[in-house]
Design a protein around this motif. Structure first.
Motif, PDB file in Angstrom:
ATOM      1  N   ALA A 249      -0.658   0.467   5.208  1.00 50.85           N
ATOM      2  CA  ALA A 249      -0.099  -0.879   5.404  1.00 50.85           C
ATOM      3  C   ALA A 249      -0.773  -1.876   4.464  1.00 50.85           C
ATOM      4  N   GLU A 250      -2.090  -1.774   4.335  1.00 48.15           N
ATOM      5  CA  GLU A 250      -2.811  -2.716   3.463  1.00 48.15           C
ATOM      6  C   GLU A 250      -2.439  -2.513   1.998  1.00 48.15           C
ATOM      7  N   VAL A 251      -2.426  -1.257   1.566  1.00 48.54           N
ATOM      8  CA  VAL A 251      -2.076  -0.959   0.171  1.00 48.54           C
ATOM      9  C   VAL A 251      -0.609  -1.358  -0.093  1.00 48.54           C
ATOM     10  N   GLY A 252       0.209  -1.190   0.950  1.00 49.99           N
ATOM     11  CA  GLY A 252       1.631  -1.550   0.823  1.00 49.99           C
ATOM     12  C   GLY A 252       1.875  -3.023   0.561  1.00 49.99           C
ATOM     13  N   THR A 253       0.889  -3.866   0.817  1.00 53.61           N
ATOM     14  CA  THR A 253       1.085  -5.305   0.588  1.00 53.61           C
ATOM     15  C   THR A 253       1.056  -5.662  -0.903  1.00 53.61           C
TER      16      THR A 253
ATOM     17  N   ALA B 286      -5.540   3.880 -15.816  1.00 49.10           N
ATOM     18  CA  ALA B 286      -6.838   3.269 -15.534  1.00 49.10           C
ATOM     19  C   ALA B 286      -7.365   3.519 -14.120  1.00 49.10           C
ATOM     20  N   ILE B 287      -6.631   4.300 -13.349  1.00 49.37           N
ATOM     21  CA  ILE B 287      -7.112   4.577 -11.980  1.00 49.37           C
ATOM     22  C   ILE B 287      -8.335   5.495 -12.032  1.00 49.37           C
ATOM     23  N   THR B 288      -9.309   5.189 -11.163  1.00 51.62           N
ATOM     24  CA  THR B 288     -10.460   6.084 -10.999  1.00 51.62           C
ATOM     25  C   THR B 288     -10.243   6.857  -9.701  1.00 51.62           C
ATOM     26  N   TRP B 289     -10.218   8.159  -9.819  1.00 50.06           N
ATOM     27  CA  TRP B 289      -9.897   8.985  -8.652  1.00 50.06           C
ATOM     28  C   TRP B 289     -11.169   9.532  -8.002  1.00 50.06           C
ATOM     29  N   PRO B 290     -11.494   9.096  -6.787  1.00 50.24           N
ATOM     30  CA  PRO B 290     -12.608   9.743  -6.072  1.00 50.24           C
ATOM     31  C   PRO B 290     -12.276  11.221  -5.853  1.00 50.24           C
TER      32      PRO B 290
ATOM     33  N   ILE C 213      -6.872  -1.292  -6.187  1.00 51.44           N
ATOM     34  CA  ILE C 213      -6.519   0.053  -5.695  1.00 51.44           C
ATOM     35  C   ILE C 213      -7.697   1.007  -5.896  1.00 51.44           C
ATOM     36  N   ASN C 214      -8.473   0.811  -6.957  1.00 52.04           N
ATOM     37  CA  ASN C 214      -9.661   1.666  -7.125  1.00 52.04           C
ATOM     38  C   ASN C 214     -10.610   1.523  -5.931  1.00 52.04           C
TER      39      ASN C 214
ATOM     40  N   GLN D 190      -1.325  -9.246 -14.119  1.00 48.34           N
ATOM     41  CA  GLN D 190      -2.255  -9.028 -12.993  1.00 48.34           C
ATOM     42  C   GLN D 190      -2.712  -7.570 -12.908  1.00 48.34           C
ATOM     43  N   ARG D 191      -2.296  -6.773 -13.884  1.00 45.90           N
ATOM     44  CA  ARG D 191      -2.515  -5.324 -13.787  1.00 45.90           C
ATOM     45  C   ARG D 191      -3.990  -4.955 -13.601  1.00 45.90           C
ATOM     46  N   ALA D 192      -4.887  -5.549 -14.397  1.00 47.24           N
ATOM     47  CA  ALA D 192      -6.311  -5.175 -14.311  1.00 47.24           C
ATOM     48  C   ALA D 192      -6.858  -5.480 -12.913  1.00 47.24           C
ATOM     49  N   MET D 193      -6.474  -6.630 -12.372  1.00 50.02           N
ATOM     50  CA  MET D 193      -6.933  -7.017 -11.032  1.00 50.02           C
ATOM     51  C   MET D 193      -6.389  -6.042  -9.968  1.00 50.02           C
ATOM     52  N   LEU D 194      -5.117  -5.662 -10.123  1.00 47.03           N
ATOM     53  CA  LEU D 194      -4.490  -4.753  -9.150  1.00 47.03           C
ATOM     54  C   LEU D 194      -5.087  -3.343  -9.249  1.00 47.03           C
ATOM     55  N   VAL D 195      -5.422  -2.916 -10.468  1.00 48.21           N
ATOM     56  CA  VAL D 195      -6.052  -1.603 -10.643  1.00 48.21           C
ATOM     57  C   VAL D 195      -7.421  -1.604  -9.973  1.00 48.21           C
ATOM     58  N   GLU D 196      -8.163  -2.691 -10.137  1.00 48.23           N
ATOM     59  CA  GLU D 196      -9.476  -2.797  -9.510  1.00 48.23           C
ATOM     60  C   GLU D 196      -9.348  -2.710  -7.985  1.00 48.23           C
TER      61      GLU D 196
END
Ligand SMILES: N[C@@H](CCC(=O)N[C@@H](CS)C(=O)NCC(=O)O)C(=O)O
Length: 215
Positions: A91-95, A187-191, A147-148, A139-145
């Protein structure tokens, strides 16, 4: 059976997953995004996924398709166990996730966007409700940060490399399409636990990831 999908569509991925989990063959068709006629004829609205069954009747709604294939099987694969923590995470990521992903879609080499008119159709329709794609791309860099950070939190929710709750469940059907679409974003960092689950679900469902199309 015949399944009509868009490759970028998370709901369509849910329907594709259940065929892969049951190793049940299905004919897959990727419609152009501006093809309104085919879905309208089949279910009376412009929405995918659509399953055309062996008796030629058509069924929309991804979860109805999942339930249909699951219920026909002698060996159901999906537990109904749900994780409240995962529901909250989704739900949070969906926002905000669509702000990152939607502007990427029409510039990606998907079958549904192989004509200029299909790309224009998608961009006009989505920008009408989510906002200007160029502004969102800023806003891509902010959004990537963001989701990371959220992927780090997801790692703590994952119980097994093969299923988010330990055994396969509807939660995996809801989570995997999000992880798959994120493989479009270089640019996603995958745990490690998230990457392991992403790869296992792709293998179990035979739905390929999108790293080859990433940009
Ligand atoms: N509740 C539906 C939602 C499906 C849905 O929203 N599909 C989108 C693609 S992701 C769609 O076909 N939208 C119409 C369009 O793209 O013009 C389901 O779960 O199947």
């Amino acid at each position: 059976m015949h399944l009509y999908v868009y490759d970028h569509c998370p709901f369509c991925v849910k329907a594709r997953m259940i065929f892969g989990l049951h190793q049940q063959p299905v004919e897959l068709s990727f419609l152009l995004n501006d093809d309104e006629e085919t879905p309208n004829k089949l279910i009376g609205k412009k929405m995918l996924p659509i399953l055309v069954k062996d008796d030629c009747s058509a069924m929309g709604e991804s979860l109805d398709i999942v339930d249909y294939i699951e219920s026909r099987s002698a060996t159901p694969r999906l537990s109904t166990t749900t994780s409240p923590a995962l529901a909250q995470w989704l739900a949070e990521v969906g926002t905000y996730i669509n702000k990152l992903l939607l502007p990427i879609m029409p510039t990606t080499d998907f079958a549904e966007f192989s004509t200029p008119s299909s790309r224009d159709y998608y961009s006009a329709k989505k920008q009408a409700y989510i906002g200007d794609f160029d502004s969102l791309r800023e806003q891509r860099a902010m959004l990537v940060e963001k989701i990371n950070q959220d992927l780090i939190r997801l790692a703590d929710i994952i119980k097994s490399p093969h299923a988010v709750n330990g055994t396969l469940s509807y939660d995996d059907i809801h989570l995997f399409p999000v992880l798959r679409n994120l493989t479009l974003v270089k640019a996603i960092t995958w745990p490690a636990p998230v990457a392991a689950l992403r790869d296992s679900l792709s293998a179990q469902t035979a739905v390929p990831l999108l790293f080859d199309l990433a940009h």
